[in-house]
Design a protein around this motif. Structure first.
Motif, mmCIF file in Angstrom:
data_model
loop_
_atom_site.group_PDB
_atom_site.id
_atom_site.type_symbol
_atom_site.label_atom_id
_atom_site.label_comp_id
_atom_site.label_asym_id
_atom_site.label_seq_id
_atom_site.Cartn_x
_atom_site.Cartn_y
_atom_site.Cartn_z
ATOM 1 N N LEU A 1 21.920 53.506 31.849
ATOM 2 C CA LEU A 1 22.640 52.321 32.322
ATOM 3 C C LEU A 1 22.421 52.169 33.822
ATOM 4 C CD1 LEU A 1 26.156 51.130 31.244
ATOM 5 C CD2 LEU A 1 25.560 51.175 33.659
ATOM 6 N N HIS A 2 22.058 50.960 34.219
ATOM 7 C CA HIS A 2 21.769 50.677 35.626
ATOM 8 C C HIS A 2 22.526 49.422 36.048
ATOM 9 C CE1 HIS A 2 19.646 50.281 39.380
ATOM 10 N NE2 HIS A 2 19.163 49.104 39.025
ATOM 11 N N VAL A 3 23.305 49.518 37.134
ATOM 12 C CA VAL A 3 24.067 48.376 37.641
ATOM 13 C C VAL A 3 23.148 47.478 38.462
ATOM 14 C CG1 VAL A 3 26.016 47.632 39.054
ATOM 15 C CG2 VAL A 3 26.202 49.704 37.662
ATOM 16 N N VAL A 4 23.099 46.192 38.102
ATOM 17 C CA VAL A 4 22.224 45.230 38.765
ATOM 18 C C VAL A 4 22.980 44.427 39.823
ATOM 19 C CG1 VAL A 4 20.732 43.215 38.415
ATOM 20 C CG2 VAL A 4 20.799 45.037 36.704
ATOM 21 N N ASP A 5 24.230 44.074 39.528
ATOM 22 C CA ASP A 5 24.993 43.213 40.431
ATOM 23 C C ASP A 5 26.480 43.394 40.152
ATOM 24 O OD1 ASP A 5 25.510 41.339 42.380
ATOM 25 O OD2 ASP A 5 25.118 39.597 41.099
ATOM 26 N N THR A 6 27.324 42.982 41.099
ATOM 27 C CA THR A 6 28.774 43.033 40.908
ATOM 28 C C THR A 6 29.388 41.698 41.315
ATOM 29 O OG1 THR A 6 29.188 43.891 43.141
ATOM 30 C CG2 THR A 6 28.848 45.511 41.384
ATOM 31 N N ARG A 7 30.527 41.391 40.739
ATOM 32 C CA ARG A 7 31.253 40.163 41.076
ATOM 33 C C ARG A 7 32.739 40.393 40.878
ATOM 34 N NH1 ARG A 7 29.752 35.932 36.256
ATOM 35 N NH2 ARG A 7 31.620 34.889 37.003
ATOM 36 N N ARG A 8 33.556 39.612 41.577
ATOM 37 C CA ARG A 8 35.000 39.743 41.455
ATOM 38 C C ARG A 8 35.463 39.060 40.170
ATOM 39 N NH1 ARG A 8 37.919 35.185 42.633
ATOM 40 N NH2 ARG A 8 39.757 36.439 43.074
ATOM 41 N N VAL A 9 36.643 39.424 39.743
ATOM 42 C CA VAL A 9 37.255 38.788 38.581
ATOM 43 C C VAL A 9 37.973 37.530 39.038
ATOM 44 C CG1 VAL A 9 38.940 39.048 36.724
ATOM 45 C CG2 VAL A 9 37.512 40.993 37.397
ATOM 46 N N ASP A 10 37.721 36.432 38.361
ATOM 47 C CA ASP A 10 38.363 35.166 38.688
ATOM 48 C C ASP A 10 39.805 35.208 38.187
ATOM 49 O OD1 ASP A 10 38.975 32.584 39.356
ATOM 50 O OD2 ASP A 10 37.934 31.685 37.644
ATOM 51 N N ALA A 11 40.713 35.586 39.102
ATOM 52 C CA ALA A 11 42.115 35.766 38.720
ATOM 53 C C ALA A 11 43.020 35.126 39.757
ATOM 54 C CB ALA A 11 42.442 37.256 38.598
ATOM 55 N N PRO A 12 44.241 34.724 39.382
ATOM 56 C CA PRO A 12 45.189 34.151 40.336
ATOM 57 C C PRO A 12 45.460 35.107 41.495
ATOM 58 C CG PRO A 12 45.975 33.859 38.087
ATOM 59 C CD PRO A 12 44.790 34.767 38.012
ATOM 60 N N GLY A 13 45.638 34.530 42.675
ATOM 61 C CA GLY A 13 45.942 35.347 43.843
ATOM 62 C C GLY A 13 44.828 35.352 44.865
ATOM 63 N N GLY A 14 43.584 35.094 44.394
ATOM 64 C CA GLY A 14 42.472 34.957 45.315
ATOM 65 C C GLY A 14 41.965 36.251 45.918
ATOM 66 N N SER A 15 42.493 37.388 45.514
ATOM 67 C CA SER A 15 42.037 38.662 46.075
ATOM 68 C C SER A 15 40.651 38.998 45.545
ATOM 69 C CB SER A 15 43.010 39.792 45.718
ATOM 70 O OG SER A 15 42.506 41.036 46.167
ATOM 71 N N SER A 16 39.818 39.539 46.418
ATOM 72 C CA SER A 16 38.487 39.973 46.010
ATOM 73 C C SER A 16 38.394 41.491 45.910
ATOM 74 C CB SER A 16 37.434 39.474 47.015
ATOM 75 O OG SER A 16 37.709 39.995 48.307
ATOM 76 N N ARG A 17 39.499 42.175 46.183
ATOM 77 C CA ARG A 17 39.490 43.635 46.157
ATOM 78 C C ARG A 17 39.534 44.132 44.709
ATOM 79 N NH1 ARG A 17 44.325 45.876 49.202
ATOM 80 N NH2 ARG A 17 43.155 47.832 48.898
#
Length: 378
Positions: free
Chosen positions: A96-112
Motif C-alpha cells: 500500500l502506497h499513499v499518493v495524496d491526502t485531503r481533509r474531510v469536508d465537515a462542518p466547522g471548517g477545520s483542516s486539522r
C-alpha cells in the motif's frame, strides 16, 4: 477538461441555451421551402437536441458517478489493470502506497486531521493476486490524536457499483463525513473506511469472482486487501474487526464476501444488491465452465448447499422503485431458515436504484455495521 469537470457541464448548458436562442432567432429566416432552409431547420433542431441530451447526461454522470473520465465513458480505460510485476511491491515499499491526502469536508471548517480526520488516496498491490488498484482511505480524527496513538481501529471496506468511481464514495455518497458525524454523535465507533471500486481489472466487471485464468478478485478482497491495509495502518488484527458494505454490484460483492469469508468479514451490507452474478458483455464468461464456481456465486444456492456462515448481513430495498424487492424478501426468508447467519434489513416505502436512496440508507447501515465489529476500546 475532464468528463466530471464542472466547466464541461457549464459549457454544455451554455451552448444548449445559445442554440435554443439561435433557433428561435433564425427560424423565420429558415421558413422557406427550399432545400437549404429545410436543411437549416433540421440542423438547428438536431444540434439543439444533441447538446441538450449531452448536458443532461453530463449532469446525471456528475450526480451519480457512473464514469470517471472520457476514456472510461468510451470503454478505452486501460490503466490499473491486473499487474503481475513483482517489482511493484519493491517500488512502493509495500503493498500500500499513499499518493495524496485531503481533509474531510465537515462542518466547522477545520483542516486539522485531529479534528475531522483525513482521506488518503492510495495505490494497493495484492501480494498474492498481483492485482493493482487505487482506493481512498478515511482515517477518523481519533487516529491522529496523541492519547490514542497506540490504539488499533476496526475497518470497513466500502464498494461502489459498476462501473462506479471510488471518488464518488467520498464526494457523492459522503461516507467520510457521515462516519465523522455519526461518531461525534456517539452512534458508531470510530473506524477506518477503505473505499474503492469492485472493478479491480477495468473495464471488465469481474463481480468479485476468482476468474479461472483471469483476475483473482475474490481472493484479493478476502486476503490481499486486508493484509495490505493492516501492513500500513493501525487496524486491529483481532477477530471480528472487519466489515464490508457496498451498493448494487458492490452490495452483491459485500454479501458474497461476508458469506464466503466470515473469518475475514464479520458483517456485510448490501445496499440494493442482487444475489447472483450476471453474465453479460461487461462480465464475459466469469466461470469458464466451472459449475461449482458458478453455483457458489449464487447466494441462494450457497445458502441451500453450504453450511450457514457465521456472519451478519444487512440488505436494503424499497417497495416502489427497486427491482430487487421480491428477491430481497426471499433472501431474508432463506437466511432466517438457517442457523448461524444473522439477517437484518432496511425496506423503504419508495426509492430508486440511485445515490439519493443510498444516502438515506448509509447512516443506519454504518451504525449497524459498527455495532457488529469488535469495540475499538477493548
Amino acid at each position: 477538461m475532464g468528463l466530471t469537470s464542472r466547466k464541461v457541464l457549464v459549457l454544455a448548458v451554455a451552448f444548449a441555451v445559445l442554440l435554443f436562442i439561435g433557433t428561435v432567432w433564425l427560424w423565420p429566416r429558415l421558413a422557406r421551402r427550399n432545400w437549404r432552409a429545410v436543411s437549416g431547420r433540421v440542423g438547428l433542431l438536431l444540434a439543439t437536441q444533441l447538446v441538450l441530451f449531452a448536458s443532461v447526461g453530463l449532469g446525471v454522470n456528475q450526480a451519480f458517478g457512473f464514469y470517471a473520465s472520457w476514456a472510461d465513458l468510451f470503454g478505452k480505460e486501460t490503466d490499473q489493470g491486473v499487474v503481475v510485476d513483482h517489482s511493484a511491491l519493491q517500488n512502493t515499499g509495500g503493498p500500500l502506497h499513499v499518493v495524496d491526502t485531503r481533509r474531510v469536508d465537515a462542518p466547522g471548517g477545520s483542516s486539522r486531521p485531529q479534528r475531522v480526520g483525513q482521506v488518503q488516496r492510495v495505490d494497493i498491490v495484492g501480494r498474492t493476486t498481483h492485482i493493482a488498484t487505487p482506493a481512498y482511505v478515511y482515517l477518523p480524527p481519533e487516529y491522529f490524536q496523541p492519547q490514542y496513538r497506540t490504539r488499533s481501529f476496526p475497518a470497513t471496506v466500502v464498494l461502489t457499483g459498476y462501473p462506479g468511481t471510488a471518488q464518488a464514495l467520498v464526494d457523492k455518497l459522503n461516507y467520510p463525513r457521515t462516519a465523522l458525524q455519526l461518531a461525534r454523535a456517539g452512534r458508531m465507533q470510530p473506524m477506518i473506511l477503505v473505499m474503492m471500486r469492485p472493478t479491480v481489472a477495468p473495464p471488465r466487471d469481474t463481480e468479485c469472482v476468482d476468474v479461472p485464468g483471469g483476475p483473482q478478485t475474490e481472493s484479493f478482497f478476502a486476503k490481499d486487501l486486508p493484509d495490505a491495509v493492516v501492513s500500513h495502518y493501525r487496524v486491529s488484527k483481532k477477530p471480528g474487526t472487519w466489515g464490508i458494505i457496498g451498493d448494487s454490484t458492490g452490495g452483491y460483492c459485500a454479501l458474497k464476501l461476508a458469506m464466503h469469508h466470515p473469518g475475514t468479514y464479520v458483517a456485510g451490507v448490501g445496499l440494493s444488491p442482487y444475489y447472483k452474478a450476471p453474465k453479460d458483455p461487461t462480465t464475459g464468461d466469469l466461470f469458464q465452465g466451472d459449475e461449482t464456481l458458478r453455483n457458489e456465486a449464487d447466494l441462494s444456492w450457497y445458502l441451500k448447499h453450504r453450511p450457514a456462515p457465521d456472519t451478519s448481513l444487512l440488505v436494503t430495498s424499497s417497495k416502489v422503485g427497486e427491482h430487487n424487492y421480491n428477491d430481497t424478501l426471499k433472501f431474508i426468508d432463506q437466511v432466517q431458515a438457517g442457523n448461524s447467519t444473522r439477517i437484518s434489513s432496511i425496506i423503504l416505502d419508495s426509492g430508486g436504484h440511485n445515490f439519493n436512496t443510498w444516502r438515506r440508507e448509509i447512516p443506519p447501515a454504518l451504525q449497524w455495521i459498527s455495532g457488529r465489529l469488535t469495540d475499538w476500546w477493548k
